[in-house]
Design an enzyme around this catalytic site. Structure first.
Site, mmCIF file in Angstrom:
data_model
loop_
_atom_site.group_PDB
_atom_site.id
_atom_site.type_symbol
_atom_site.label_atom_id
_atom_site.label_comp_id
_atom_site.label_asym_id
_atom_site.label_seq_id
_atom_site.Cartn_x
_atom_site.Cartn_y
_atom_site.Cartn_z
ATOM 1 N N ARG A 103 0.879 -1.178 0.000
ATOM 2 C CA ARG A 103 0.000 0.000 0.000
ATOM 3 C C ARG A 103 0.911 1.221 0.000
ATOM 4 N NH1 ARG A 103 -5.201 1.557 3.659
ATOM 5 N NH2 ARG A 103 -6.088 0.086 2.170
ATOM 6 N N HIS A 130 -7.688 1.064 -6.180
ATOM 7 C CA HIS A 130 -7.832 0.203 -5.003
ATOM 8 C C HIS A 130 -8.518 -1.087 -5.488
ATOM 9 C CE1 HIS A 130 -7.912 -1.086 -0.978
ATOM 10 N NE2 HIS A 130 -8.735 -0.226 -0.418
ATOM 11 N N GLN A 133 -10.136 -3.795 -3.097
ATOM 12 C CA GLN A 133 -11.393 -3.340 -2.497
ATOM 13 C C GLN A 133 -12.559 -3.621 -3.448
ATOM 14 O OE1 GLN A 133 -12.062 -1.474 0.598
ATOM 15 N NE2 GLN A 133 -14.076 -2.187 -0.023
ATOM 16 N N ASP A 218 -17.290 6.976 -0.801
ATOM 17 C CA ASP A 218 -15.998 6.876 -0.119
ATOM 18 C C ASP A 218 -15.692 8.273 0.432
ATOM 19 O OD1 ASP A 218 -13.464 6.107 0.737
ATOM 20 O OD2 ASP A 218 -12.546 6.230 -1.246
ATOM 21 N N CYS A 257 -16.552 1.796 1.328
ATOM 22 C CA CYS A 257 -15.385 0.929 1.576
ATOM 23 C C CYS A 257 -14.841 1.109 2.985
ATOM 24 C CB CYS A 257 -14.315 1.178 0.528
ATOM 25 S SG CYS A 257 -13.757 2.889 0.471
ATOM 26 N N ARG A 285 -13.897 -8.584 2.775
ATOM 27 C CA ARG A 285 -12.497 -8.388 2.381
ATOM 28 C C ARG A 285 -11.700 -9.634 2.758
ATOM 29 N NH1 ARG A 285 -10.418 -3.136 2.047
ATOM 30 N NH2 ARG A 285 -8.555 -4.255 1.367
HETATM 31 N N1 NVA Z 1 -10.013 6.771 -1.056
HETATM 32 C C1 NVA Z 1 -9.588 6.363 0.252
HETATM 33 C C2 NVA Z 1 -9.808 4.896 0.433
HETATM 34 C C3 NVA Z 1 -9.467 4.380 1.801
HETATM 35 C C4 NVA Z 1 -9.679 2.922 1.917
HETATM 36 C C5 NVA Z 1 -8.141 6.731 0.475
HETATM 37 O O1 NVA Z 1 -7.330 6.524 -0.443
HETATM 38 O O2 NVA Z 1 -7.809 7.245 1.543
HETATM 39 N N1 CP Z 2 -11.232 0.044 2.854
HETATM 40 C C1 CP Z 2 -9.940 -0.034 3.223
HETATM 41 O O1 CP Z 2 -9.038 -0.341 2.414
HETATM 42 O O2 CP Z 2 -9.749 0.208 4.537
HETATM 43 P P1 CP Z 2 -8.356 0.414 5.283
HETATM 44 O O3 CP Z 2 -7.788 1.717 4.814
HETATM 45 O O4 CP Z 2 -8.702 0.409 6.735
HETATM 46 O O5 CP Z 2 -7.438 -0.721 4.903
#
Ligand code: NVA
Ligand code: CP
Length: 298
Positions: A103, A130, A133, A218, A257, A285
């Site tokens: 990540r 993502h 997800q 989101d 999500c 998930r």
């Molecule tokens: N769009 C959000 C998703 C978190 C799971 C982010 O990138 O912070």
């Molecule tokens: N939805 C998701 O990826 O959550 P986290 O950021 O908690 O991993």
């Protein structure tokens, strides 16, 4: 040959549907208490350059349940954070591990890792996309509606990494996707990325949710982005609240999500209401990722 999962299109539609079937089988095994440990002796390195609750914990528990082991790694505690190249890190980690989850911010870092690793690399979120997800969300939708083909998803809010992966999914799976967002928050598409006719982008949130089977949202400020007050005020009309839910199909399902910012992109009333499936979505998930781990690492 090793297979990576960096974006949805790294899978064929058939492979993706197989994963959904496998996820459902693994979910059943867990409910029955059946032990299923195809990853005994295997290790997954998990490199996290951003915060995570769901992704980190579900992958960690997933590896454990499949009989394997996981290592939580942060670049600032690795030589990666002191200038060791991604290429060298990927080559070294490939000598110890059986798979790597990453990540991070820049999608190119994930592709650079994958190019230099001789083991499968999984994208656990980047600024661009993502995919894990959305693949998992497709599993949830399939579980709830028993179909994916022709399902109408209304993605309402910021055109971010999750929205981008929904555009890929719509093209791949024949979903109808309507994105409702302000003009300045439209998803940024990288060069060569094609939007098919099944995707429409509108500035009218009511038009986006019309006839929708699923309303999805989101956060308005993604990790790594600055909290700009102008953006928040532009997004206010795109909040998922009771009146927006009432503008969709009667039995519409609401997904997020997570993490959620209540009273921002979604009201508590909707998040806790009868249309919401967000906690089933979060649980799934685990099952979907176990299916992916078994497929790529066993
Ligand atoms: N769009 C959000 C998703 C978190 C799971 C982010 O990138 O912070
Ligand atoms: N939805 C998701 O990826 O959550 P986290 O950021 O908690 O991993």
């Amino acid at each position: 040959m090793k297979k990576d999962f960096l974006k949805l299109t790294d899978l064929t539609k058939v492979e993706a549907l197989e994963l959904l079937k496998k996820a459902s089988e693994l979910k059943k095994f867990k409910a029955e208490g059946t032990t299923h440990q195809p990853l005994k002796g295997k290790s997954l390195g998990m490199v996290f350059n951003k915060n995570s609750t769901r992704t980190r914990i579900s992958f960690e528990v997933g590896m454990f349940e499949l009989g394997g082991h996981s290592l939580f790694l942060t670049p600032d505690q690795m030589q990666l954070g002191r200038g060791e190249t991604i290429a060298d890190s990927a080559r070294v980690l490939s000598r110890y591990l059986d798979g790597i989850l990453i990540r991070t911010f820049d999608f190119n870092e994930v592709t650079e890792f994958a190019k230099n690793a001789s083991i499968p690399v999984i994208n656990g979120l980047t600024d661009l996309n993502h995919p894990i997800q959305v693949l998992s969300d497709l599993f949830t939708i399939y579980e709830k509606l028993s179909r994916i083909d022709g399902v109408k998803i209304a993605y309402v809010g910021d055109g971010n990494n999750v929205a981008y992966s929904w555009i890929s999914a719509a093209t791949m799976f024949g979903l109808k996707l309507s994105i409702g967002c302000p003009a300045s928050c439209k998803p940024k598409l990288h060069e060569g990325f094609k939007i098919t006719d099944s995707v429409d982008i509108t500035e009218d949130p009511i038009a986006a949710v019309k006839d929708a089977d699923i309303i999805y949202t989101d956060v308005w400020v993604s990790m790594g982005q600055e909290e700009a007050p102008e953006k928040i005020s532009l997004l206010k009309p795109y909040q998922i609240n009771q009146s927006l839910v009432e503008a969709a199909k009667k039995d519409v399902l609401v997904m997020h999500c997570l993490p959620a910012h209540r009273e921002m992109e979604i009201t508590s009333e909707v998040l806790e209401g009868k249309h919401s499936i967000v906690f089933d979505q979060a649980e799934n998930r685990l099952h979907l990722q176990k299916a992916l781990l078994e497929t790529l690492l066993a």
